[in-house]
Design a protein around this motif. Sequence first.
Motif, PDB file in Angstrom:
ATOM      1  N   UNK B 304       0.840  -1.199   0.000  1.00  0.00           N
ATOM      2  CA  UNK B 304       0.000   0.000   0.000  1.00  0.00           C
ATOM      3  C   UNK B 304       0.873   1.247   0.000  1.00  0.00           C
ATOM      4  N   UNK B 305       0.392   2.250  -0.687  1.00  0.00           N
ATOM      5  CA  UNK B 305       1.076   3.536  -0.742  1.00  0.00           C
ATOM      6  C   UNK B 305       0.193   4.502   0.046  1.00  0.00           C
ATOM      7  N   UNK B 306       0.630   4.820   1.282  1.00  0.00           N
ATOM      8  CA  UNK B 306      -0.205   5.681   2.117  1.00  0.00           C
ATOM      9  C   UNK B 306       0.472   7.025   2.347  1.00  0.00           C
ATOM     10  N   UNK B 307      -0.329   8.040   2.622  1.00  0.00           N
ATOM     11  CA  UNK B 307       0.188   9.372   2.857  1.00  0.00           C
ATOM     12  C   UNK B 307       1.186   9.376   4.009  1.00  0.00           C
ATOM     13  N   UNK B 308       2.317  10.071   3.834  1.00  0.00           N
ATOM     14  CA  UNK B 308       3.367  10.121   4.858  1.00  0.00           C
ATOM     15  C   UNK B 308       2.885  10.916   6.073  1.00  0.00           C
ATOM     16  N   UNK B 309       3.493  10.601   7.225  1.00  0.00           N
ATOM     17  CA  UNK B 309       3.179  11.311   8.466  1.00  0.00           C
ATOM     18  C   UNK B 309       3.415  12.809   8.314  1.00  0.00           C
ATOM     19  N   UNK B 310       2.556  13.566   8.936  1.00  0.00           N
ATOM     20  CA  UNK B 310       2.719  15.029   9.001  1.00  0.00           C
ATOM     21  C   UNK B 310       2.734  15.694   7.632  1.00  0.00           C
ATOM     22  N   UNK B 311       2.160  15.015   6.643  1.00  0.00           N
ATOM     23  CA  UNK B 311       2.107  15.589   5.298  1.00  0.00           C
ATOM     24  C   UNK B 311       0.641  15.687   4.885  1.00  0.00           C
ATOM     25  N   UNK B 312       0.142  16.903   4.762  1.00  0.00           N
ATOM     26  CA  UNK B 312      -1.230  17.101   4.291  1.00  0.00           C
ATOM     27  C   UNK B 312      -1.219  18.152   3.198  1.00  0.00           C
ATOM     28  N   UNK B 313      -1.860  17.855   2.090  1.00  0.00           N
ATOM     29  CA  UNK B 313      -1.924  18.815   0.983  1.00  0.00           C
ATOM     30  C   UNK B 313      -1.857  18.104  -0.354  1.00  0.00           C
ATOM     31  N   UNK B 314      -1.653  18.888  -1.409  1.00  0.00           N
ATOM     32  CA  UNK B 314      -1.556  18.358  -2.777  1.00  0.00           C
ATOM     33  C   UNK B 314      -0.496  17.235  -2.826  1.00  0.00           C
ATOM     34  N   UNK B 315      -0.889  16.080  -3.332  1.00  0.00           N
ATOM     35  CA  UNK B 315      -0.003  14.906  -3.272  1.00  0.00           C
ATOM     36  C   UNK B 315       1.165  14.973  -4.249  1.00  0.00           C
ATOM     37  N   UNK B 316       2.333  14.586  -3.757  1.00  0.00           N
ATOM     38  CA  UNK B 316       3.556  14.435  -4.568  1.00  0.00           C
ATOM     39  C   UNK B 316       4.081  13.025  -4.340  1.00  0.00           C
ATOM     40  N   UNK B 317       4.330  12.285  -5.415  1.00  0.00           N
ATOM     41  CA  UNK B 317       4.758  10.886  -5.276  1.00  0.00           C
ATOM     42  C   UNK B 317       6.273  10.821  -5.439  1.00  0.00           C
ATOM     43  N   UNK B 318       6.998  10.993  -4.356  1.00  0.00           N
ATOM     44  CA  UNK B 318       8.462  11.030  -4.450  1.00  0.00           C
ATOM     45  C   UNK B 318       9.029   9.622  -4.537  1.00  0.00           C
ATOM     46  N   UNK B 319       9.823   9.392  -5.581  1.00  0.00           N
ATOM     47  CA  UNK B 319      10.386   8.055  -5.805  1.00  0.00           C
ATOM     48  C   UNK B 319       9.578   7.232  -6.799  1.00  0.00           C
ATOM     49  N   UNK B 320       8.510   7.808  -7.318  1.00  0.00           N
ATOM     50  CA  UNK B 320       7.647   7.058  -8.245  1.00  0.00           C
ATOM     51  C   UNK B 320       8.418   6.587  -9.487  1.00  0.00           C
ATOM     52  N   UNK B 321       9.268   7.456 -10.032  1.00  0.00           N
ATOM     53  CA  UNK B 321      10.014   7.086 -11.238  1.00  0.00           C
ATOM     54  C   UNK B 321      10.926   5.890 -10.960  1.00  0.00           C
ATOM     55  N   UNK B 322      11.505   5.842  -9.755  1.00  0.00           N
ATOM     56  CA  UNK B 322      12.397   4.728  -9.406  1.00  0.00           C
ATOM     57  C   UNK B 322      11.616   3.409  -9.344  1.00  0.00           C
ATOM     58  N   UNK B 323      10.409   3.473  -8.801  1.00  0.00           N
ATOM     59  CA  UNK B 323       9.571   2.259  -8.737  1.00  0.00           C
ATOM     60  C   UNK B 323       9.205   1.827 -10.159  1.00  0.00           C
ATOM     61  N   UNK B 324       8.839   2.802 -10.994  1.00  0.00           N
ATOM     62  CA  UNK B 324       8.435   2.476 -12.365  1.00  0.00           C
ATOM     63  C   UNK B 324       9.591   1.880 -13.172  1.00  0.00           C
ATOM     64  N   UNK B 325      10.820   2.105 -12.719  1.00  0.00           N
ATOM     65  CA  UNK B 325      11.975   1.524 -13.408  1.00  0.00           C
ATOM     66  C   UNK B 325      12.216   0.069 -12.993  1.00  0.00           C
ATOM     67  N   UNK B 326      11.522  -0.406 -11.954  1.00  0.00           N
ATOM     68  CA  UNK B 326      11.681  -1.811 -11.536  1.00  0.00           C
ATOM     69  C   UNK B 326      10.944  -2.705 -12.537  1.00  0.00           C
ATOM     70  N   UNK B 327      11.635  -3.742 -13.047  1.00  0.00           N
ATOM     71  CA  UNK B 327      11.040  -4.501 -14.159  1.00  0.00           C
ATOM     72  C   UNK B 327       9.797  -5.304 -13.806  1.00  0.00           C
ATOM     73  N   UNK B 328       9.553  -5.572 -12.516  1.00  0.00           N
ATOM     74  CA  UNK B 328       8.401  -6.415 -12.188  1.00  0.00           C
ATOM     75  C   UNK B 328       7.392  -5.701 -11.302  1.00  0.00           C
TER      76      UNK B 328
END
Lengths: 375, 375
Positions: B304-328
């Motif tokens: 699950x991808x859940x909102x980080x602690x103490x972070x409220x507002x317009x969502x930013x997905x940090x590290x998303x490109x790195x995950x998308x580079x994983x082949x599986x």
Amino acid sequence: MKKVGILGGGQLGRMLLQSAANYPVETYILESDPDCPAAKLCHHFQIGNIRSREDVLAFGRQVDVLTIEIEQVNLEALEQLEQEGIEVIPSPSVLRIIQNKIRQKEFYVANGIPTAPFVVTQNQTELTQHLSLLPAVHKLGVGGYDGRGVVVLNSEKDLHKAFAEPSVLEKKIDIHQEIAVIVAVDQQGVLTCYPAVEMIFNSNLNLLDYQLCPASISTEIEVNAAALARQVVGAFGSPGLFAVEMFVDQLGEVWINEIAPRVHNSGHHTIEAHYSSQFDMVWRILLGFPLGNPDQILPSAMINLVGADEQSGEALYEGLAEILAMPQAFVHIYGKRVTKPGRKMGHITLLHNNLEALRLDAERVKRMIQVNASK
Amino acid sequence: MKKVGILGGGQLGRMLLQSAANYPVETYILESDPDCPAAKLCHHFQIGNIRSREDVLAFGRQVDVLTIEIEQVNLEALEQLEQEGIEVIPSPSVLRIIQNKIRQKEFYVANGIPTAPFVVTQNQTELTQHLSLLPAVHKLGVGGYDGRGVVVLNSEKDLHKAFAEPSVLEKKIDIHQEIAVIVAVDQQGVLTCYPAVEMIFNSNLNLLDYQLCPASISTEIEVNAAALARQVVGAFGSPGLFAVEMFVDQLGEVWINEIAPRVHNSGHHTIEAHYSSQFDMVWRILLGFPLGNPDQILPSAMINLVGADEQSGEALYEGLAEILAMPQAFVHIYGKRVTKPGRKMGHITLLHNNLEALRLDAERVKRMIQVNASK
């Protein structure tokens, strides 16, 4: 969220949007038919003509990135939008080549890409000077689509069927197999390609009948086909997803047939059978993410579901429940209310470790389901 | 085309709609938030309150079949609609049991289903009569969701945390593993079930952290869990899709924890890892088609991808490109504009033949990506 516009709202748009819902993106569709397959799956649906300069300009100016799901769009508007700083993927320069079969052939020649020998004809009279090319295929320069704009000229007595407008007269290759390779290019020019698929055509409708992946070809032909697909797509110098259709002749030589600079019927199996589907791959390219993994999870067969002969009207999917009871079948119905003979209404993907079982199941599926019109 | 309505428009509705686009169906969503994840993927989006009798009645009367993506809906309206001849799946009789944790426990007892020993408490004072049950879990009868409405009472000094309203006080099981089995029942009562998944929870947020399929359990426990899931779902006597969450104790005994009569977080991996996903399965049930094939294509992990602690507002997905580079890796972002601590913003599915590699990759993925708010 990035705003992405798609020109066209057919089944390719529909499947692009199914995939878009995995990404942070705001989607726009331009299409003249409010009941088109993509109408209800986007953030913003706009009625308009994708061949109209004004409609495409107004539509494109709202978005960050613009793409297509069909080639027959207004090119001048796309060129203008690109100049205005909108990202257009694929580049309009690619569409300028692809939209015209004459330019397409000339592009292959200029880039040293093997393609069937041809001449350009401006009218029917000219054909008599090129009888030595027969048997040949006559392809209308502009306006062909899904089997329209193509006639086979076997001998001199077929010449009355030829096109009177500028066309390509292409020597008929002694085809052993038809294959396709999908190539993806990201915004940095990084390139990847899917394994080749083998296509079996319905000669009556000139539509894909079913296809298999992997193709039943030697490693040497697979390597040659991939190299050729990469070479020709690289020559375009544009990001995007490209379906490269090729012939393998009786000697095992590979020839370029045609290229579609967009998601394509020959890539539908990638939804279930590959890690990153052709639709997923497009969003990665449009949104500037890394390319996906084109590797196969399992071998697949893909069968088009087209409207039955002499059936026009509200679509009825007879045999659908039987297909859904097959343990390795995946059904995609495109949501078109009306069926017509030969109209693409859906497709079915089969997964199986055994290629021979896939062939048999594909043949079986074709006999099990029919798209008729309700009485 | 059949008209199908869904009460609720969150991520479960969104993924149901992605899957609906494979079927001939006209979709309706009722939800109060016009920016909800499902708003732009349906034929008809209607603003309304799923807990309002009037809103649910008016919504339900337009459709042929009605379902839910969340249990907290107006039950009286569903009962009325069922009497009026609308197909409601799951049956309102199931929701009457599920919506109230007290009735849920009593249902298990009445049907001989193993579940943790418990008493019903009406107020905090009563708890002092049941100190022998401690350590225990206190669950609010009505209104809990996603970890709300549940407190752990380890000893007498925790009693001030207990609920003052009717609740279940349930003896804490000495949990070795948490698993879940999804069961599908079609309109003829035919039943099938998915392989068990193993869930690893984040104890701070009481949210699923990641899960693995297949679960690391013996064949005996797998068989017992499947039998138990089939038994309890069969006892409901209703078509639908049911997620059965279970505990495996230190002795290898299997106990029912809770049941959700709908698509569920514990089934997200089925989108890529199984032939028929939990979302696909629901459409088959709603439209009267044969059940799909729940078999696994490849082992999977789901994070699950859940909102980080103490972070409220317009969502930013940090590290998303790195995950998308994983082949599986397969990424699903739910399209919620605003992130909040612990909010479910998306999920990631990993496929791999090797379970140990899956565990390691799941741990790695968790560290690679974070949902923050833009400054």
